[in-house]
Design an enzyme around this catalytic site. Structure first.
Site, PDB file in Angstrom:
ATOM      1  N   ASN A 102      -8.721   3.142   3.592  1.00 54.36           N
ATOM      2  CA  ASN A 102      -9.847   4.063   3.685  1.00 54.36           C
ATOM      3  C   ASN A 102     -11.009   3.356   4.360  1.00 54.36           C
ATOM      4  OD1 ASN A 102      -8.555   6.150   2.349  1.00 54.36           O
ATOM      5  ND2 ASN A 102      -9.458   5.683   0.369  1.00 54.36           N
ATOM      6  N   ARG A 162      -2.939   7.398   1.787  1.00 59.26           N
ATOM      7  CA  ARG A 162      -2.508   6.001   1.938  1.00 59.26           C
ATOM      8  C   ARG A 162      -1.149   5.767   1.296  1.00 59.26           C
ATOM      9  NH1 ARG A 162      -7.053   2.775  -0.686  1.00 59.26           N
ATOM     10  NH2 ARG A 162      -6.895   4.557  -2.050  1.00 59.26           N
TER      11      ARG A 162
END
Length: 92
Positions: free
Chosen positions: A38, A20
């Site tokens: 996520n 990320r």
């Protein structure tokens, strides 16, 4: 150029490896806006808006930088009338 939104699902070893953060950092180099997060099933979802060519380059940069962690990529595209996102962020 018409804007589009891409929703991309990455599977593989994509959580807990800086995926990320790296995706957010890469987004700074492109004229895209959106988010990355996520998912409970172990995948990572990215949603990005921009013109088609810029989105192609952005996704290619993710694959180039993080390809060793990606087993599969599933992407869908939709046309949008105008931007919905501002900036590119990590969502929880």
């Amino acid at each position: 150029m018409p804007l589009e939104r891409r929703r991309i699902f990455f599977s593989g070893r994509v959580q807990g490896v800086g995926f990320r953060a790296t995706t957010t950092w890469l987004a700074r180099g492109f004229d895209v806006a959106g988010y990355v997060r996520n998912l409970p099933d172990g995948r990572v979802e990215a949603a990005a808006e921009g013109d088609s060519a810029e989105l192609d380059r952005f996704v290619a940069s993710i694959q180039s930088e993080l390809g060793g962690f990606i087993r599969e990529l599933d992407s869908s595209t939709e046309r949008i009338d105008g931007p919905t996102f501002t900036g590119f962020v990590v969502r929880r």
